[in-house]
Design a protein around this motif. Structure first.
Motif, mmCIF file in Angstrom:
data_model
loop_
_atom_site.group_PDB
_atom_site.id
_atom_site.type_symbol
_atom_site.label_atom_id
_atom_site.label_comp_id
_atom_site.label_asym_id
_atom_site.label_seq_id
_atom_site.Cartn_x
_atom_site.Cartn_y
_atom_site.Cartn_z
ATOM 1 N N GLU A 173 0.812 -1.215 0.000
ATOM 2 C CA GLU A 173 0.000 0.000 0.000
ATOM 3 C C GLU A 173 0.849 1.270 0.000
ATOM 4 N N MET A 174 2.104 1.177 0.365
ATOM 5 C CA MET A 174 2.985 2.342 0.365
ATOM 6 C C MET A 174 3.497 2.691 -1.036
ATOM 7 N N LEU A 175 3.403 1.745 -1.965
ATOM 8 C CA LEU A 175 3.902 1.983 -3.313
ATOM 9 C C LEU A 175 2.956 2.884 -4.087
ATOM 10 N N LYS A 176 3.518 3.670 -4.995
ATOM 11 C CA LYS A 176 2.711 4.554 -5.836
ATOM 12 C C LYS A 176 3.041 4.324 -7.298
ATOM 13 N N CYS A 177 2.020 4.434 -8.109
ATOM 14 C CA CYS A 177 2.201 4.362 -9.563
ATOM 15 C C CYS A 177 2.938 5.614 -10.023
ATOM 16 N N LEU A 178 4.017 5.434 -10.761
ATOM 17 C CA LEU A 178 4.794 6.573 -11.238
ATOM 18 C C LEU A 178 4.033 7.382 -12.280
ATOM 19 N N GLU A 179 3.168 6.718 -13.010
ATOM 20 C CA GLU A 179 2.426 7.385 -14.087
ATOM 21 C C GLU A 179 1.200 8.145 -13.564
ATOM 22 N N HIS A 180 0.447 7.515 -12.624
ATOM 23 C CA HIS A 180 -0.814 8.091 -12.161
ATOM 24 C C HIS A 180 -0.762 8.608 -10.727
ATOM 25 N N ASN A 181 0.336 8.361 -10.032
ATOM 26 C CA ASN A 181 0.524 8.809 -8.645
ATOM 27 C C ASN A 181 -0.565 8.265 -7.709
ATOM 28 N N GLU A 182 -0.980 7.026 -7.915
ATOM 29 C CA GLU A 182 -2.002 6.386 -7.089
ATOM 30 C C GLU A 182 -1.428 5.165 -6.389
ATOM 31 N N ASN A 183 -2.024 4.861 -5.224
ATOM 32 C CA ASN A 183 -1.644 3.672 -4.471
ATOM 33 C C ASN A 183 -2.553 2.515 -4.877
ATOM 34 N N PRO A 184 -2.065 1.281 -4.771
ATOM 35 C CA PRO A 184 -2.934 0.132 -5.065
ATOM 36 C C PRO A 184 -3.932 -0.082 -3.925
ATOM 37 N N LYS A 185 -5.020 -0.716 -4.237
ATOM 38 C CA LYS A 185 -6.002 -1.100 -3.226
ATOM 39 C C LYS A 185 -5.795 -2.586 -2.947
ATOM 40 N N ILE A 186 -5.358 -2.902 -1.738
ATOM 41 C CA ILE A 186 -5.001 -4.264 -1.358
ATOM 42 C C ILE A 186 -6.048 -4.804 -0.396
ATOM 43 N N SER A 187 -6.447 -6.051 -0.585
ATOM 44 C CA SER A 187 -7.345 -6.701 0.365
ATOM 45 C C SER A 187 -6.828 -8.110 0.653
ATOM 46 N N THR A 188 -7.015 -8.509 1.894
ATOM 47 C CA THR A 188 -6.605 -9.846 2.310
ATOM 48 C C THR A 188 -7.807 -10.560 2.921
#
Length: 76
Positions: A13-28
């Motif tokens: 969740e700390m990672l960001k897309c370099l192109e869109h500047n968004e974080n992934p949505k993670i679920s477990t």
């Protein structure tokens, strides 16, 4: 013995897309981890990173279990 999926989730969740500047949505849930991303390129990076993090967490889990086993052998 379980892998700490929440640790993997927090790291991803700390990672960001370099192109869109968004974080992934993670679920477990149970023993599964799933994610949604803004683009396919970022999703591929998240998949690779998740595999790496799962290997690290698996190694930690195995090491902890081995320590417990050796403690029982040597200190009982």
């Amino acid at each position: 013995m379980k892998i700490d999926l929440n640790a993997v989730k927090r790291n991803l969740e700390m990672l960001k897309c370099l192109e869109h500047n968004e974080n992934p949505k993670i679920s477990t849930s149970n023993d599964n981890i799933s994610f949604s991303c803004c683009c396919d390129t970022f999703k591929q990076k998240i998949e690779l990173k998740s595999k790496e993090l799962l290997q690290i967490e698996s190694r930690k889990m195995i090491e902890n279990e081995m320590k417990k086993i050796f403690k029982k052998w040597f200190y009982t």
